[in-house]
Design a protein around this motif. Structure first.
Motif, mmCIF file in Angstrom:
data_model
loop_
_atom_site.group_PDB
_atom_site.id
_atom_site.type_symbol
_atom_site.label_atom_id
_atom_site.label_comp_id
_atom_site.label_asym_id
_atom_site.label_seq_id
_atom_site.Cartn_x
_atom_site.Cartn_y
_atom_site.Cartn_z
ATOM 1 N N ALA A 264 -58.960 -18.282 22.209
ATOM 2 C CA ALA A 264 -57.937 -19.209 21.736
ATOM 3 C C ALA A 264 -58.232 -19.795 20.361
ATOM 4 O O ALA A 264 -57.306 -20.152 19.634
ATOM 5 C CB ALA A 264 -57.753 -20.344 22.744
ATOM 6 N N ARG A 265 -59.492 -19.911 19.971
ATOM 7 C CA ARG A 265 -59.834 -20.576 18.719
ATOM 8 C C ARG A 265 -60.727 -19.731 17.810
ATOM 9 O O ARG A 265 -61.290 -20.247 16.850
ATOM 10 C CB ARG A 265 -60.526 -21.918 19.013
ATOM 11 C CG ARG A 265 -59.628 -22.935 19.679
ATOM 12 C CD ARG A 265 -58.530 -23.404 18.722
ATOM 13 N NE ARG A 265 -57.611 -24.302 19.390
ATOM 14 C CZ ARG A 265 -56.487 -23.941 19.974
ATOM 15 N NH1 ARG A 265 -56.130 -22.662 19.958
ATOM 16 N NH2 ARG A 265 -55.707 -24.816 20.559
ATOM 17 N N ASP A 266 -60.868 -18.452 18.126
ATOM 18 C CA ASP A 266 -61.661 -17.540 17.282
ATOM 19 C C ASP A 266 -63.089 -18.031 17.083
ATOM 20 O O ASP A 266 -63.663 -17.913 15.983
ATOM 21 C CB ASP A 266 -60.990 -17.337 15.927
ATOM 22 C CG ASP A 266 -59.666 -16.588 16.047
ATOM 23 O OD1 ASP A 266 -59.557 -15.739 16.939
ATOM 24 O OD2 ASP A 266 -58.741 -16.880 15.263
ATOM 25 N N LEU A 267 -63.692 -18.587 18.120
ATOM 26 C CA LEU A 267 -65.102 -18.966 18.053
ATOM 27 C C LEU A 267 -65.951 -17.715 17.839
ATOM 28 O O LEU A 267 -65.655 -16.651 18.389
ATOM 29 C CB LEU A 267 -65.515 -19.657 19.352
ATOM 30 C CG LEU A 267 -66.964 -20.140 19.443
ATOM 31 C CD1 LEU A 267 -67.154 -21.396 18.620
ATOM 32 C CD2 LEU A 267 -67.344 -20.400 20.899
ATOM 33 N N ASN A 268 -66.987 -17.815 17.022
ATOM 34 C CA ASN A 268 -67.874 -16.685 16.766
ATOM 35 C C ASN A 268 -68.756 -16.458 17.989
ATOM 36 O O ASN A 268 -69.772 -17.126 18.180
ATOM 37 C CB ASN A 268 -68.730 -16.954 15.530
ATOM 38 C CG ASN A 268 -69.441 -15.695 15.045
ATOM 39 O OD1 ASN A 268 -69.927 -14.883 15.836
ATOM 40 N ND2 ASN A 268 -69.504 -15.524 13.734
ATOM 41 N N LEU A 269 -68.349 -15.518 18.823
ATOM 42 C CA LEU A 269 -69.037 -15.278 20.090
ATOM 43 C C LEU A 269 -70.457 -14.783 19.881
ATOM 44 O O LEU A 269 -71.393 -15.233 20.547
ATOM 45 C CB LEU A 269 -68.248 -14.272 20.926
ATOM 46 C CG LEU A 269 -68.859 -13.876 22.264
ATOM 47 C CD1 LEU A 269 -68.982 -15.080 23.184
ATOM 48 C CD2 LEU A 269 -68.040 -12.783 22.932
ATOM 49 N N GLY A 270 -70.645 -13.837 18.945
ATOM 50 C CA GLY A 270 -71.979 -13.297 18.722
ATOM 51 C C GLY A 270 -72.964 -14.358 18.281
ATOM 52 O O GLY A 270 -74.083 -14.445 18.792
ATOM 53 N N THR A 271 -72.551 -15.192 17.323
ATOM 54 C CA THR A 271 -73.422 -16.267 16.848
ATOM 55 C C THR A 271 -73.722 -17.264 17.957
ATOM 56 O O THR A 271 -74.863 -17.733 18.093
ATOM 57 C CB THR A 271 -72.761 -16.995 15.663
ATOM 58 O OG1 THR A 271 -72.534 -16.053 14.607
ATOM 59 C CG2 THR A 271 -73.647 -18.114 15.147
ATOM 60 N N THR A 272 -72.709 -17.597 18.751
ATOM 61 C CA THR A 272 -72.916 -18.529 19.857
ATOM 62 C C THR A 272 -73.908 -17.976 20.870
ATOM 63 O O THR A 272 -74.797 -18.698 21.346
ATOM 64 C CB THR A 272 -71.578 -18.831 20.552
ATOM 65 O OG1 THR A 272 -70.712 -19.507 19.626
ATOM 66 C CG2 THR A 272 -71.785 -19.702 21.780
ATOM 67 N N LEU A 273 -73.794 -16.694 21.201
ATOM 68 C CA LEU A 273 -74.727 -16.089 22.156
ATOM 69 C C LEU A 273 -76.147 -16.087 21.605
ATOM 70 O O LEU A 273 -77.106 -16.354 22.330
ATOM 71 C CB LEU A 273 -74.289 -14.660 22.487
ATOM 72 C CG LEU A 273 -73.067 -14.506 23.384
ATOM 73 C CD1 LEU A 273 -72.681 -13.035 23.512
ATOM 74 C CD2 LEU A 273 -73.323 -15.106 24.760
#
Length: 397
Positions: free
Chosen positions: A17-26
């Motif tokens: 929904a908000r284009d959060l950076n999934l790779g960086t978050t992981l």
């Protein structure tokens, strides 16, 4: 897997929904998991900041820059409170009933967003409804209802079995009683196995499988390698919105749920391993003063996550350290290309996961036993929901 029931739906929803950076978050949350597990020696959870996440999911104008600004400011305040020894003073100044009201309001906000996701077809990157969801299909209402029933079955309160009342004098009756008790023990064992299933993780895996079935070509869109990290640019207005709508409602929750409550619960579950509010406040602060600059979701500890880890057998820091390694590997190997898979993730299933995350957060207010505390809690909840701002409810009360 004890606290993935909160981590998965929030990160997944923010990614879509908000284009959060999934790779960086992981990558960053994996590092946080590993370090906190090594430092504290207990299954210390690393979870998204729920109030900030709820604001981002319910407010289309609260984007990635505001999310990161909220996390940086919250982390900075917690770090200062920790190193100056003011954490305990801050805790005493904030009435618990006010915090419970904010928790209830944010939990209901999650739940209402979840119902919208289940009921309507959503264009998640823009959070716009595209019409009623069909009953059948790989993202239909029937599938969502089945997932709902599965989670209720696994995580329900269950029954309280009663022991035998009297000893029978008749040998045949005694044999029958032994058979009945044996069947009861078998039922207990079956229920114990069912209740120990990581339901949210199972539902998540089902959603990933369905994502590949819905669009098999997504395999060709997966690129190996970590996400390209860059510093998030935050304007003056975004700092302001992040502080008012994110930091103010999140701060009391972080102080109580991520620091004070975790200190108390850790001493109860792990005698001899007591942690100070200062140390926990500093670690939460440092987490958000590092990763959020690069787009990682603001993170904290949480009493609910610690209890979940303990419930599923976590007794040392090794379990969360292994979870951190798994996140780190996914972030480094697949990076942001995971978003291509998540774009096909059934939104109805996502709604069900979000629903239970909201219920878990809202149920924290159940310890308000007096009429006065309940009144304040409900007033904060009402003001927060009507004004569409938890900060408004906190400031008014």
């Amino acid at each position: 897997m004890g606290d993935l029931g909160t981590f998965i739906p929030i990160i997944l929803a923010l990614t879509l929904a908000r284009d959060l950076n999934l790779g960086t978050t992981l990558i960053f949350t994996g590092i946080y998991n590993f370090i906190t597990g090594a430092i504290y020696g207990v299954p210390m959870p690393v979870q998204p900041m729920k109030s900030i996440a709820a604001e981002a999911l319910s407010n289309a104008d609260f984007g990635v820059p505001e999310i990161m600004a909220s996390g940086i400011l919250t982390g900075g305040i917690l770090f200062v409170l920790g190193v100056t020894g003011l954490m305990q003073l801050a805790y005493r100044l904030i009435p618990l009933s006010v915090v419970r009201g904010i928790q209830l309001a944010q939990g209901l906000s999650f739940a209402m967003t979840a119902v919208k996701y289940v009921k309507k077809i959503q264009n998640l990157p823009k959070s716009k409804s595209l019409g009623n969801r069909p009953w059948l299909g790989l993202d239909g209402l029937v599938l969502a209802i089945v997932c709902l029933c599965f989670i209720i079955t696994v995580n329900g309160a269950g029954e309280n079995f009663r022991g035998g009342c009297c000893a029978a004098s008749d040998p045949q009756q005694r044999d029958d009683d032994v058979d009945v008790e044996g069947r009861r023990n078998n039922k207990r064992r079956v229920r114990k196995i069912i209740f120990s299933l990581p339901s949210a993780f199972i539902i998540f895996v089902l959603g990933v499988v369905l994502a590949f079935i819905r669009r098999p070509k997504v395999v060709h869109e997966i690129e190996f390698g970590p996400s390209s990290m860059r510093v998030v640019k935050i304007s003056r207005g975004e700092w302001k919105r992040g502080f008012i709508k994110g930091t103010i409602p999140q701060l009391p929750l972080s102080i109580l749920n991520s620091v004070i409550a975790v200190c108390k619960l850790s001493s109860d579950l792990f005698p001899g391993k007591e942690f100070t509010a200062t140390s926990l406040s500093v670690t939460v602060g440092l987490m958000n003063l590092v990763g959020t600059w690069f787009g990682a979701m603001p993170s904290c500890h949480g009493a609910g996550g610690l209890a979940g880890q303990y419930k599923f057998g976590g007794r040392s820091g090794a379990c969360v350290a292994l979870l951190g390694v798994a996140k780190l590997v996914l972030g480094l190997v697949l990076g942001s290309s995971l978003a291509h898979i998540l774009n096909e993730f059934p939104v109805g299933i996502l709604g069900i996961l979000l629903l239970f995350a909201g219920i878990e957060l809202a149920m924290a207010s159940r310890d308000m036993n007096t009429k006065q505390d309940s009144f304040v809690t409900l007033m904060v909840t009402a003001i927060s929901l009507v004004g569409s701002s938890a900060a408004l409810g906190f400031c008014v009360e």
